[in-house]
Structure formats: C-alpha cells, structure tokens
Design a protein around this motif. Structure first.
Motif, PDB file in Angstrom:
ATOM      1  N   CYS A   1       0.841  -1.213   0.000  1.00  0.00           N
ATOM      2  CA  CYS A   1       0.000   0.000   0.000  1.00  0.00           C
ATOM      3  C   CYS A   1       0.869   1.253   0.000  1.00  0.00           C
ATOM      4  N   TYR A   2       1.965   1.209   0.758  1.00  0.00           N
ATOM      5  CA  TYR A   2       2.868   2.370   0.778  1.00  0.00           C
ATOM      6  C   TYR A   2       3.574   2.519  -0.573  1.00  0.00           C
ATOM      7  N   THR A   3       4.107   1.413  -1.088  1.00  0.00           N
ATOM      8  CA  THR A   3       4.916   1.477  -2.318  1.00  0.00           C
ATOM      9  C   THR A   3       4.058   1.871  -3.518  1.00  0.00           C
ATOM     10  N   LEU A   4       2.876   1.247  -3.651  1.00  0.00           N
ATOM     11  CA  LEU A   4       2.031   1.549  -4.813  1.00  0.00           C
ATOM     12  C   LEU A   4       1.327   2.900  -4.689  1.00  0.00           C
ATOM     13  N   GLY A   5       1.314   3.470  -3.499  1.00  0.00           N
ATOM     14  CA  GLY A   5       0.738   4.810  -3.329  1.00  0.00           C
ATOM     15  C   GLY A   5       1.756   5.908  -3.557  1.00  0.00           C
ATOM     16  N   CYS A   6       2.966   5.521  -3.941  1.00  0.00           N
ATOM     17  CA  CYS A   6       4.050   6.488  -4.196  1.00  0.00           C
ATOM     18  C   CYS A   6       3.645   7.446  -5.330  1.00  0.00           C
ATOM     19  N   HIS A   7       4.049   8.693  -5.210  1.00  0.00           N
ATOM     20  CA  HIS A   7       3.739   9.675  -6.250  1.00  0.00           C
ATOM     21  C   HIS A   7       4.364   9.270  -7.595  1.00  0.00           C
ATOM     22  N   SER A   8       5.544   8.654  -7.533  1.00  0.00           N
ATOM     23  CA  SER A   8       6.194   8.228  -8.783  1.00  0.00           C
ATOM     24  C   SER A   8       5.396   7.113  -9.438  1.00  0.00           C
ATOM     25  N   CYS A   9       4.858   6.209  -8.627  1.00  0.00           N
ATOM     26  CA  CYS A   9       4.045   5.113  -9.181  1.00  0.00           C
ATOM     27  C   CYS A   9       2.795   5.691  -9.846  1.00  0.00           C
ATOM     28  N   ARG A  10       2.208   6.681  -9.177  1.00  0.00           N
ATOM     29  CA  ARG A  10       1.007   7.317  -9.725  1.00  0.00           C
ATOM     30  C   ARG A  10       1.318   7.964 -11.083  1.00  0.00           C
ATOM     31  N   HIS A  11       2.501   8.543 -11.172  1.00  0.00           N
ATOM     32  CA  HIS A  11       2.875   9.169 -12.438  1.00  0.00           C
ATOM     33  C   HIS A  11       3.136   8.110 -13.519  1.00  0.00           C
ATOM     34  N   ILE A  12       3.759   7.003 -13.107  1.00  0.00           N
ATOM     35  CA  ILE A  12       4.009   5.925 -14.077  1.00  0.00           C
ATOM     36  C   ILE A  12       2.678   5.411 -14.630  1.00  0.00           C
ATOM     37  N   MET A  13       1.683   5.285 -13.746  1.00  0.00           N
ATOM     38  CA  MET A  13       0.390   4.740 -14.176  1.00  0.00           C
ATOM     39  C   MET A  13      -0.375   5.703 -15.087  1.00  0.00           C
ATOM     40  N   GLY A  14      -0.426   6.980 -14.689  1.00  0.00           N
ATOM     41  CA  GLY A  14      -1.313   7.871 -15.437  1.00  0.00           C
ATOM     42  C   GLY A  14      -0.664   9.120 -15.995  1.00  0.00           C
ATOM     43  N   GLY A  15       0.656   9.248 -15.805  1.00  0.00           N
ATOM     44  CA  GLY A  15       1.304  10.463 -16.274  1.00  0.00           C
ATOM     45  C   GLY A  15       1.455  10.504 -17.790  1.00  0.00           C
ATOM     46  N   ARG A  16       1.608  11.692 -18.323  1.00  0.00           N
ATOM     47  CA  ARG A  16       1.865  11.929 -19.751  1.00  0.00           C
ATOM     48  C   ARG A  16       0.750  11.419 -20.664  1.00  0.00           C
ATOM     49  N   LEU A  17      -0.423  11.199 -20.129  1.00  0.00           N
ATOM     50  CA  LEU A  17      -1.551  10.786 -20.982  1.00  0.00           C
ATOM     51  C   LEU A  17      -2.380  12.008 -21.326  1.00  0.00           C
ATOM     52  N   THR A  18      -2.764  12.115 -22.563  1.00  0.00           N
ATOM     53  CA  THR A  18      -3.634  13.225 -22.952  1.00  0.00           C
ATOM     54  C   THR A  18      -5.096  12.843 -22.777  1.00  0.00           C
ATOM     55  N   HIS A  19      -5.405  11.574 -23.050  1.00  0.00           N
ATOM     56  CA  HIS A  19      -6.797  11.124 -22.972  1.00  0.00           C
ATOM     57  C   HIS A  19      -6.886   9.865 -22.114  1.00  0.00           C
ATOM     58  N   PHE A  20      -7.474   9.991 -20.960  1.00  0.00           N
ATOM     59  CA  PHE A  20      -7.703   8.795 -20.136  1.00  0.00           C
ATOM     60  C   PHE A  20      -8.657   7.835 -20.853  1.00  0.00           C
ATOM     61  N   SER A  21      -9.612   8.407 -21.596  1.00  0.00           N
ATOM     62  CA  SER A  21     -10.625   7.555 -22.221  1.00  0.00           C
ATOM     63  C   SER A  21     -10.017   6.588 -23.237  1.00  0.00           C
ATOM     64  N   ARG A  22      -8.851   6.932 -23.778  1.00  0.00           N
ATOM     65  CA  ARG A  22      -8.214   6.038 -24.749  1.00  0.00           C
ATOM     66  C   ARG A  22      -7.285   5.027 -24.073  1.00  0.00           C
ATOM     67  N   ASN A  23      -7.111   5.158 -22.764  1.00  0.00           N
ATOM     68  CA  ASN A  23      -6.223   4.248 -22.022  1.00  0.00           C
ATOM     69  C   ASN A  23      -6.936   3.752 -20.766  1.00  0.00           C
ATOM     70  N   PRO A  24      -8.007   2.968 -20.960  1.00  0.00           N
ATOM     71  CA  PRO A  24      -8.830   2.600 -19.794  1.00  0.00           C
ATOM     72  C   PRO A  24      -8.088   1.798 -18.739  1.00  0.00           C
ATOM     73  N   ILE A  25      -7.126   0.953 -19.162  1.00  0.00           N
ATOM     74  CA  ILE A  25      -6.405   0.149 -18.155  1.00  0.00           C
ATOM     75  C   ILE A  25      -5.505   1.050 -17.304  1.00  0.00           C
ATOM     76  N   ARG A  26      -4.789   1.936 -17.994  1.00  0.00           N
ATOM     77  CA  ARG A  26      -3.926   2.843 -17.228  1.00  0.00           C
ATOM     78  C   ARG A  26      -4.770   3.766 -16.362  1.00  0.00           C
ATOM     79  N   TYR A  27      -5.922   4.146 -16.849  1.00  0.00           N
ATOM     80  CA  TYR A  27      -6.802   5.003 -16.041  1.00  0.00           C
ATOM     81  C   TYR A  27      -7.247   4.262 -14.780  1.00  0.00           C
ATOM     82  N   ARG A  28      -7.589   2.970 -14.942  1.00  0.00           N
ATOM     83  CA  ARG A  28      -8.015   2.174 -13.793  1.00  0.00           C
ATOM     84  C   ARG A  28      -6.865   2.043 -12.781  1.00  0.00           C
ATOM     85  N   LEU A  29      -5.666   1.774 -13.278  1.00  0.00           N
ATOM     86  CA  LEU A  29      -4.508   1.644 -12.383  1.00  0.00           C
ATOM     87  C   LEU A  29      -4.199   2.976 -11.700  1.00  0.00           C
TER      88      LEU A  29
END
Ligand code: FES
Length: 272
Positions: A200-228
């Motif tokens: 919970c601590y490691t996956l809640g890291c700000h860097s992890c959050r950026h890896i999952m959803g950073g640099r995306l222009t459209h969440f709707s086109r990346n539903p898996i990354r949006y979910r993560l």
C-alpha cells in the motif's frame, strides 16, 4: 466616479517573504506538537532499526522459515544457508548488514519520499516548522539546486523498492510452512500484514502514480492505465498514513521474529 486603484503588482521572486507582523507567529494552537512527535517517532525508529541490522542475530526461524524484513534478502556469508535464497556473496563483517544490498535502496526510497521530505524538512530542519510559522533559516533555495536536487532521484528508488516488495512477498509465501509441510501460525499473519501494508505504501508512491497515469492526454483512450491510476491515487491519498504504519509494521514484524528466534516466545500455530 473615481476608479479604484489597481492592486500593486509585485514580481513573485522579490516580494517580501512574509507580512510585516511584530509577533514571531500569530498561531495560538500547539503547532509544535506535530514536528516534535515526528522527530521522536523517526529517531526512535532509526535507533531501533540500526541496532537490529547490526545485531546480526535472531533474524530467522528455520522451523517456519520466518525471515525478518530487515535481513531480506540475506546475502552475507554470515547468513543462515536456508535464509539466503539469493546466495551468500557479501563478506561476513560486523560492519556490513546481512541485507546490505537492499537496505540502502529502501533507506533512500524513504528519504526521498515526498511525504517524508515534508516531515523532516518541517521537524528536523524547521523549514518551516509549520504553516504561518517563520522558517528556521534565513535563506531558502528549495530543491532546484545541489544537494537537494538529488531528491528527484526518488523515481528510480521506486523501482528498487518495488523489487524489494516482491522479495518480501516471496518471503511471506515461503514462510507458509512447518516441519511437516504446510503451516500457518501467528507469525504468518504478522508477515502478511506487513507485506500488505508495504505494498500500500509502495504503490501509493507519487512516482508510481505518475508511471500509471502520467503523460496521458486522454484517459478515455487508455482505460487500463486510467483504472490503475485511479487505484494508486486512492492509496496516494493516504500516503502519510501508510508511511507511518509501515514503520510500525516493519518494527513489529522484526521484533516478533526476533522474539520467536531467540526463544522468548513460541509462535502460536493454527496449522502445522
Ligand atoms: Fe512517498 Fe514515493 S512519494 S514513496
């Protein structure tokens, strides 16, 4: 009718650091309590952890394969052979912790964590100790220059911490044993609780959050990354809680295994 004067524009960088107030601070609450508790909590944990990693004893229970996270992975020639799943390639020295490969990364991961930075800048460095309380230092250069610019390396320590959390998970799986085969005891529950909180601590890291959803222009086109990204954002919202509770869970897990390994206490067994 006269027009009201436009507010005076000041350049952001050279504007006065604080309002001209005669008092040191106008706060009347116990603003000093949080930094004081932070200093006490972190110092107590560092003293305990340092003593344990250099103790080099009571870290493994061969009967149930309980290995404390402070000694994982155990890679010193001084390690018990059964505890050393990745080999014993470091020399046995009282100055070298048995988990000397992972501990520096874990320490730097926490040291550069966004939450801990806030905590120790405020409590140890008094910069500033609390909102609306003056900075303890005359100048502030932030994290844009050496040495604090190195705090940006946090994203790389995240990858190391992720790998070490996987190793801790393997340790918890391997501990599901007894001398007769499968086993389950109170120690397993302690190990699994610690591993769950570490994730919970490691996956809640700000860097992890950026890896999952950073640099995306459209969440709707990346539903898996949006979910993560949504999942890690929920953990991220409680990052301070997980930062503290994992310090506690690491110390409790280590102490429990030390107590069983030293024979102070018998692990209550449910199976095996
Ligand atoms: Fe705290 Fe990354 S921001 S672990």
């Amino acid at each position: 009718m006269t027009r009201s004067a436009e507010p005076e524009e000041r350049p952001a960088v050279s504007s006065p650091p604080r309002a001209a107030v005669g008092e040191e601070t106008l706060r009347k609450d116990r603003w000093w309590l949080a930094p004081l508790l932070t200093v006490l909590g972190i110092t107590a944990w560092l003293v305990y952890a340092t003593a344990r990693v250099f103790y080099q004893g009571a870290y493994f229970v061969p009967e149930y394969h309980y290995l404390t996270p402070f000694y994982s992975p155990c890679v010193s020639q001084g390690c018990d052979a059964e505890a050393a799943l990745m080999g014993r390639f470091l020399p046995d020295s009282p100055l070298l912790p048995f988990a000397a490969v992972s501990l520096p990364f874990l320490l730097l991961f926490r040291f550069t964590c966004y939450y801990y930075r806030r905590a120790y800048y405020r409590s140890f460095w008094l910069s500033p100790p609390a909102c609306a309380v003056p900075d303890g230092h005359r100048s502030y250069k932030g994290e844009s220059r050496f040495p604090l610019i190195w705090q940006n390396s946090h994203r790389y320590f995240f990858y190391a911490a992720f790998a070490i959390s996987l190793i801790n998970t393997v340790d918890a799986v391997l501990a599901m044993r007894s001398p007769t085969g499968f086993g389950l005891g109170l120690g397993n529950l302690v190990l699994w609780a610690n591993v769950a909180l570490l994730w919970c601590y490691t996956l809640g890291c700000h860097s992890c959050r950026h890896i999952m959803g950073g640099r995306l222009t459209h969440f709707s086109r990346n539903p898996i990354r949006y979910r993560l990204w949504t999942m890690t954002s929920k953990l991220n919202a409680r990052h301070m809680f997980f930062a503290w509770i994992t310090l506690l869970s690491l110390a409790v897990t280590d102490f429990y295994i030390m107590a069983v390994a030293a024979g102070w206490f018998d692990d209550p067994r449910f199976i095996g």
